[in-house]
Design a protein around this motif. Sequence first.
Motif, short mmCIF file in Angstrom:
data_model
loop_
_atom_site.label_atom_id
_atom_site.label_comp_id
_atom_site.label_asym_id
_atom_site.label_seq_id
_atom_site.Cartn_x
_atom_site.Cartn_y
_atom_site.Cartn_z
N LYS A 559 0.83 -1.20 0.00
CA LYS A 559 0.00 0.00 0.00
C LYS A 559 0.87 1.26 0.00
O LYS A 559 0.58 2.22 -0.71
CB LYS A 559 -0.92 0.02 1.23
CG LYS A 559 -2.03 -1.03 1.20
CD LYS A 559 -3.00 -0.75 0.09
CE LYS A 559 -4.04 -1.84 -0.05
NZ LYS A 559 -4.77 -1.77 -1.33
N LEU A 560 1.91 1.25 0.79
CA LEU A 560 2.81 2.40 0.84
C LEU A 560 3.52 2.61 -0.49
O LEU A 560 3.60 3.73 -1.01
CB LEU A 560 3.84 2.20 1.94
CG LEU A 560 3.38 2.51 3.38
CD1 LEU A 560 4.37 1.93 4.38
CD2 LEU A 560 3.26 4.02 3.56
N VAL A 561 4.04 1.55 -1.06
CA VAL A 561 4.79 1.66 -2.32
C VAL A 561 3.86 2.12 -3.44
O VAL A 561 4.23 2.97 -4.26
CB VAL A 561 5.46 0.32 -2.67
CG1 VAL A 561 6.04 0.37 -4.08
CG2 VAL A 561 6.55 -0.01 -1.66
N THR A 562 2.66 1.55 -3.49
CA THR A 562 1.71 1.93 -4.54
C THR A 562 1.32 3.40 -4.42
O THR A 562 1.25 4.12 -5.42
CB THR A 562 0.46 1.03 -4.47
OG1 THR A 562 0.85 -0.34 -4.60
CG2 THR A 562 -0.52 1.38 -5.58
N ALA A 563 1.08 3.86 -3.20
CA ALA A 563 0.74 5.27 -3.00
C ALA A 563 1.90 6.18 -3.40
O ALA A 563 1.69 7.26 -3.96
CB ALA A 563 0.34 5.50 -1.55
N ARG A 564 3.13 5.75 -3.13
CA ARG A 564 4.29 6.56 -3.51
C ARG A 564 4.45 6.60 -5.03
O ARG A 564 4.75 7.66 -5.61
CB ARG A 564 5.56 6.02 -2.85
CG ARG A 564 6.78 6.87 -3.22
CD ARG A 564 7.99 6.55 -2.39
NE ARG A 564 9.08 7.46 -2.72
CZ ARG A 564 10.21 7.56 -2.03
NH1 ARG A 564 10.40 6.81 -0.95
NH2 ARG A 564 11.15 8.41 -2.40
N PHE A 565 4.24 5.45 -5.69
CA PHE A 565 4.30 5.44 -7.16
C PHE A 565 3.27 6.42 -7.73
O PHE A 565 3.58 7.20 -8.64
CB PHE A 565 4.05 4.03 -7.69
CG PHE A 565 4.04 3.94 -9.19
CD1 PHE A 565 5.21 3.68 -9.89
CD2 PHE A 565 2.87 4.13 -9.93
CE1 PHE A 565 5.21 3.60 -11.28
CE2 PHE A 565 2.86 4.06 -11.31
CZ PHE A 565 4.03 3.79 -11.98
N TYR A 566 2.07 6.38 -7.20
CA TYR A 566 1.02 7.29 -7.66
C TYR A 566 1.46 8.74 -7.46
O TYR A 566 1.31 9.58 -8.35
CB TYR A 566 -0.26 7.01 -6.89
CG TYR A 566 -1.48 7.76 -7.38
CD1 TYR A 566 -2.36 7.17 -8.29
CD2 TYR A 566 -1.78 9.04 -6.93
CE1 TYR A 566 -3.49 7.84 -8.73
CE2 TYR A 566 -2.90 9.72 -7.37
CZ TYR A 566 -3.76 9.12 -8.27
OH TYR A 566 -4.87 9.80 -8.71
N ALA A 567 2.02 9.02 -6.28
CA ALA A 567 2.43 10.39 -5.95
C ALA A 567 3.54 10.89 -6.87
O ALA A 567 3.53 12.06 -7.29
CB ALA A 567 2.88 10.45 -4.49
N GLU A 568 4.49 10.04 -7.19
CA GLU A 568 5.67 10.49 -7.93
C GLU A 568 5.57 10.30 -9.44
O GLU A 568 6.26 11.00 -10.19
CB GLU A 568 6.91 9.75 -7.42
CG GLU A 568 7.24 10.08 -5.96
CD GLU A 568 8.53 9.44 -5.49
OE1 GLU A 568 9.28 10.08 -4.72
OE2 GLU A 568 8.80 8.28 -5.88
N VAL A 569 4.70 9.38 -9.90
CA VAL A 569 4.65 9.07 -11.33
C VAL A 569 3.30 9.46 -11.96
O VAL A 569 3.26 10.00 -13.06
CB VAL A 569 4.94 7.57 -11.58
CG1 VAL A 569 4.85 7.23 -13.07
CG2 VAL A 569 6.31 7.19 -11.03
N VAL A 570 2.20 9.18 -11.26
CA VAL A 570 0.88 9.45 -11.83
C VAL A 570 0.46 10.90 -11.64
O VAL A 570 -0.08 11.54 -12.55
CB VAL A 570 -0.17 8.50 -11.20
CG1 VAL A 570 -1.57 8.84 -11.70
CG2 VAL A 570 0.17 7.04 -11.52
N LEU A 571 0.71 11.46 -10.47
CA LEU A 571 0.22 12.80 -10.16
C LEU A 571 0.86 13.92 -10.99
O LEU A 571 0.15 14.81 -11.49
CB LEU A 571 0.41 13.11 -8.68
CG LEU A 571 -0.78 12.80 -7.77
CD1 LEU A 571 -0.39 12.97 -6.31
CD2 LEU A 571 -1.98 13.71 -8.09
N PRO A 572 2.19 13.95 -11.17
CA PRO A 572 2.78 15.11 -11.85
C PRO A 572 2.20 15.43 -13.22
O PRO A 572 1.88 16.60 -13.50
CB PRO A 572 4.28 14.76 -11.91
CG PRO A 572 4.48 13.90 -10.70
CD PRO A 572 3.24 13.06 -10.61
N PRO A 573 2.01 14.45 -14.13
CA PRO A 573 1.40 14.81 -15.42
C PRO A 573 -0.02 15.34 -15.27
O PRO A 573 -0.44 16.22 -16.03
CB PRO A 573 1.41 13.48 -16.20
CG PRO A 573 2.43 12.63 -15.52
CD PRO A 573 2.40 13.03 -14.09
N ALA A 574 -0.76 14.82 -14.30
CA ALA A 574 -2.14 15.29 -14.11
C ALA A 574 -2.17 16.73 -13.60
O ALA A 574 -3.02 17.52 -14.01
CB ALA A 574 -2.88 14.37 -13.14
#
Length: 596
Positions: A559-574
Amino acid sequence: MTYTAPLADMRFALREVAGLQQVASLPGYEHATDDTVDAVLEEAAKLAGNGLAPLNRDGDKVGARLENGVVRTAPGFAGIYKEFVDGGWNSLPFDPEFGGQGMPWLLAATVQEMWQAANMGFGLVLLLNQGAIDAIHHHGSTEQKARYLPKMIAGEWTGTMNLTEPQAGSDLAQLKCKAVKEGDHYRITGQKIFITYGEHDMAENIVHLVLARTPEAPAGVRGISLFIVPKFLPEADGRPGKRNDLRCVSLEHKLGIHASPTCVMSFGDDGGAIGTLVGEEGRGLSYMFTMMNNARLSVGIQGLAIAERAYQQASAFAKTRVQSKDDGSARPEPVSIIHHADIRRMLMTMRAQIEAMRALGYYTAAGIDGALKHPDREQARRTQDRVDLLIPIVKAWFTDLGNEIASIGVQVHGGMGFIEETGAAQHLRDARILPIYEGTNGIQARDLVGRKIAKDGGEAMLELVAEMRALAEEMAAPPGDDLAAIRSALSASADALEDATKWVAQSVKGELVAALAGSVPFLRLAGTALGGWLLARSALAAQARLAARDGDPAFLEAKLVTARFYAEVVLPPALAQLGPLKAAGRTVFALTEAQL
């Protein structure tokens, strides 16, 4: 490839993000105990995985067919529907007064994810019936409720919504279907298209909710009324009686959801179908919106569900498909493709966005429960305002992602994804309708900007921004830690969403077209930011449980790793959508029609 409900992920989202315990404390939901909820989820998972999922492929290949005016559903559908009804699954969230179990909508949404992921073609009959029940329950007369709700809630009868006509798609002001008063009922004449499960062989009666105009009705949406038009007119004892004057004249040939019969319905070929008015004349569209808002949340859950199904298949394929050597090893032997960086990137993108969708979808469903049941009516009203704000985001953002994630699933399969026998292509074809029906995603973005933000100047959205910042304050962590990275992204998301909301709120007052030109980027930014907020909440909960040694460490670390991936990879382009949403109005209408 079959489907296995992700029960651990569902339970975590229910309890740690959506607040199941708080929902179960609301008056009327005391029976939604942890043991009961877990038992419901376990049994639903069995029916979804062992009953519905195995029928998905044949449903796509064979589809529904029209024979002499009767629609025959795909092999096994009638049998599994009977099992579904006999098990009481249809009655889960509905009013006990009419035979429902009175369980929270939060639980119903979770179970609905299973049905839609296992077999979306089948799941559509459940979705439409749910919406029809909701509309009759809110707006029907005492007699209409007593006559129709027990049968529909039990699942013995199913419901539909009849809006669209050949000349009237999203613009319902152009409806031409007629309703002429005759004693205590009306005679309905006209044609409707795109009617999901308008005719089928799984239930003994079908209850059509039909929008039509009375002869003296004014033009436009204020002249539209809502009518209950059953396939068979109920007898005094409740049994289906005489066949009404309506029929399915053809089935649409579609890109996907082949198992779901999409009907062209003709009303009144022999004098007029008998219908009864719901509520007052001229208020049909407002009544139907009760049904449509219910359906829009459900369609968002469909986007989540098809994404989960595509992810499960892609992950399983990546673990067994052997191609090329491992770039991180000197060994020359080929390995399963899950060892390759781009496959991992795609799977993590799928997984992270699915978890964000699930968190926001369940959170919204919990809001519906709060609005219905909270004893403080002012608090209930504020909760309903938040639900109203979130519904277009859930519908549009989830269904856009459902398409994108299903497409990534095909990509993970490589050339085999383009071949129908693997099943990956079916998920993509089935997903494609989701951004279109129940109001296109452009209409959802228009609603978000032109109604919800305009209504309160963005106040409800800015309250969410304040909660995002409050959560960031709770996430104290040393530099380099997962929570530190998530906190940084959460703060950036709050800043971007605040900036975007204030710009939209100002623009919609003076430059509506410019605001609408940027409405889709705004919705995308809002959905991604709010999904990140709730993943941050789940990460904080996972960290606390890890520290307390409460639960499976591997699951919580994921859960922690997935949330960090989202924060660092998914969020910036959005978050970069902030520029396009402000700039689009300058050029969207700059070319003439002839230049386009």
